[in-house]
Design a protein around this motif. Structure first.
Motif, PDB file in Angstrom:
ATOM      1  N   LEU A   1       0.739  -1.274  -0.092  1.00  0.00           N
ATOM      2  CA  LEU A   1      -0.070   0.115   0.118  1.00  0.00           C
ATOM      3  C   LEU A   1       0.967   1.379  -0.082  1.00  0.00           C
ATOM      4  O   LEU A   1       0.316   2.311  -0.029  1.00  0.00           O
ATOM      5  N   PHE A   2       2.173   0.977   0.138  1.00  0.00           N
ATOM      6  CA  PHE A   2       3.045   2.188  -0.158  1.00  0.00           C
ATOM      7  C   PHE A   2       2.699   3.241  -1.139  1.00  0.00           C
ATOM      8  O   PHE A   2       2.958   4.565  -0.777  1.00  0.00           O
ATOM      9  N   PRO A   3       2.321   2.945  -2.481  1.00  0.00           N
ATOM     10  CA  PRO A   3       2.233   3.932  -3.390  1.00  0.00           C
ATOM     11  C   PRO A   3       1.181   4.753  -3.204  1.00  0.00           C
ATOM     12  O   PRO A   3       1.063   5.976  -3.575  1.00  0.00           O
ATOM     13  N   LEU A   4       0.078   4.793  -2.177  1.00  0.00           N
ATOM     14  CA  LEU A   4      -0.890   5.474  -1.864  1.00  0.00           C
ATOM     15  C   LEU A   4      -0.291   6.725  -0.909  1.00  0.00           C
ATOM     16  O   LEU A   4      -0.963   7.853  -0.889  1.00  0.00           O
ATOM     17  N   GLN A   5       0.763   6.615  -0.288  1.00  0.00           N
ATOM     18  CA  GLN A   5       1.589   7.576   0.442  1.00  0.00           C
ATOM     19  C   GLN A   5       2.545   8.519  -0.581  1.00  0.00           C
ATOM     20  O   GLN A   5       2.988   9.593  -0.092  1.00  0.00           O
ATOM     21  N   LEU A   6       2.447   8.191  -1.868  1.00  0.00           N
ATOM     22  CA  LEU A   6       3.129   9.042  -2.807  1.00  0.00           C
ATOM     23  C   LEU A   6       2.763  10.587  -2.970  1.00  0.00           C
ATOM     24  O   LEU A   6       3.565  11.457  -3.548  1.00  0.00           O
TER      25      LEU A   6
ATOM     26  N   PRO B   1      12.416  11.184  -2.043  1.00  0.00           N
ATOM     27  CA  PRO B   1      13.309  10.050  -2.058  1.00  0.00           C
ATOM     28  C   PRO B   1      13.087   8.966  -2.842  1.00  0.00           C
ATOM     29  O   PRO B   1      13.858   8.210  -3.313  1.00  0.00           O
ATOM     30  N   THR B   2      11.618   8.709  -3.020  1.00  0.00           N
ATOM     31  CA  THR B   2      11.177   7.689  -4.070  1.00  0.00           C
ATOM     32  C   THR B   2      11.559   7.996  -5.159  1.00  0.00           C
ATOM     33  O   THR B   2      12.061   7.145  -5.991  1.00  0.00           O
ATOM     34  N   ALA B   3      11.461   9.190  -5.807  1.00  0.00           N
ATOM     35  CA  ALA B   3      11.673   9.770  -7.043  1.00  0.00           C
ATOM     36  C   ALA B   3      13.382   9.636  -7.302  1.00  0.00           C
ATOM     37  O   ALA B   3      13.866   9.186  -8.332  1.00  0.00           O
ATOM     38  N   ALA B   4      14.053  10.054  -6.134  1.00  0.00           N
ATOM     39  CA  ALA B   4      15.280  10.026  -6.293  1.00  0.00           C
ATOM     40  C   ALA B   4      15.989   8.640  -6.403  1.00  0.00           C
ATOM     41  O   ALA B   4      16.640   8.417  -7.337  1.00  0.00           O
TER      42      ALA B   4
END
Length: 256
Positions: free
Chosen positions: A54-59, A67-70
């Protein structure tokens, strides 16, 4: 006598426990006190997996998105460089001795032995923190390997060793055969994600031994490098494995 890097780290850590820091130097935190036991291990893994997928829901949150984009940007850059750096490692003999010491089997044995040894030493010393560290490490590796298997079965990236001399290093995706239970592809590196998941658990739970995080992450990085020199993985595979191992242990398992 061959000693895997993670077993070497275990012996150093055990020695450090002979002189534990003063209580004021390592105050307990709510994060470290997350409940873990043999009985809770499977429910914890199920809870972790829910949090992971469910992590993508926090984007939508900048502190998560940046940091995810990096990481994704760096991975994309390394994927573009893979056709240029991979042939060197595939055709050089410079790392033959290193590869024997850090073979796939040696790394696997070390990864398995670390949480087992932590737990047994913790039992012998009646050290609940070591026992919990072992269980957290086992939980982290289980979570990491589930994620790795799913990713590998989706991307089915060919391993460098399967590409012949003069082969196409740019077209490596969605072509690897194999069992879905072991993961069909090369991306991300399973050894690396496991090594970094253990290193992160240990480093985060023993932060006041200043050298422990350096040793833990240094040895995990050595395992990652060996996957490249063995032509088992591309550089981008091990980079993503390290990032995932760190993230899964810190944010899903330890909840820090």
């Amino acid at each position: 006598m061959k000693i895997t890097p993670l077993l070497l780290f275990l012996s150093v850590l055990a020695a450090a426990q002979d002189s534990p820091p003063a209580e004021s130097e390592s105050p307990p935190t709510a994060k470290e006190d997350r409940s873990v036991s043999w009985k809770e291990l499977l429910p914890n893994i199920a809870s972790d997996q829910k949090k992971i997928w469910l992590f993508p829901l926090q984007l939508g949150q900048p502190r998560v998105l940046i940091p995810t984009a990096a990481v994704l940007g760096a991975t994309a850059g390394l994927v573009a460089l893979d056709p240029h750096d991979t042939p060197y490692f595939q055709h050089t003999n410079a790392f033959s001795g290193f590869n024997k010491a850090f073979s796939s089997s040696n790394s696997t044995y070390g990864i398995i032995a670390v949480p087992v040894s932590f737990y047994l030493i913790g039992l012998a010393r009646k050290d609940s923190k070591m026992q919990k560290t072992a269980l957290f490490a086992a939980e982290a590796v289980a979570n990491a390997e589930i994620v790795t298997t799913v990713f590998k079965d989706v991307d089915r990236r060919i391993r460098p060793a399967a590409i012949g001399k003069g082969g196409n290093y740019s077209d490596t995706w969605f072509d690897s055969p194999g069992s879905i239970l072991r993961g069909r592809g090369s991306f991300p590196s399973g050894h690396t994600i496991a090594a970094f998941s253990i290193a992160t658990v240990v480093a985060r739970r023993y932060p006041h031994h200043r050298w422990i995080p350096f040793v833990a992450y240094g040895l995990a990085s050595t395992v990652a490098f060996s996957r490249v020199t063995l032509s088992a993985h591309f550089v981008s595979d091990v980079f993503m494995g390290g990032a995932l191992g760190y993230s899964i242990s810190r944010f899903a398992v330890l909840r820090q």
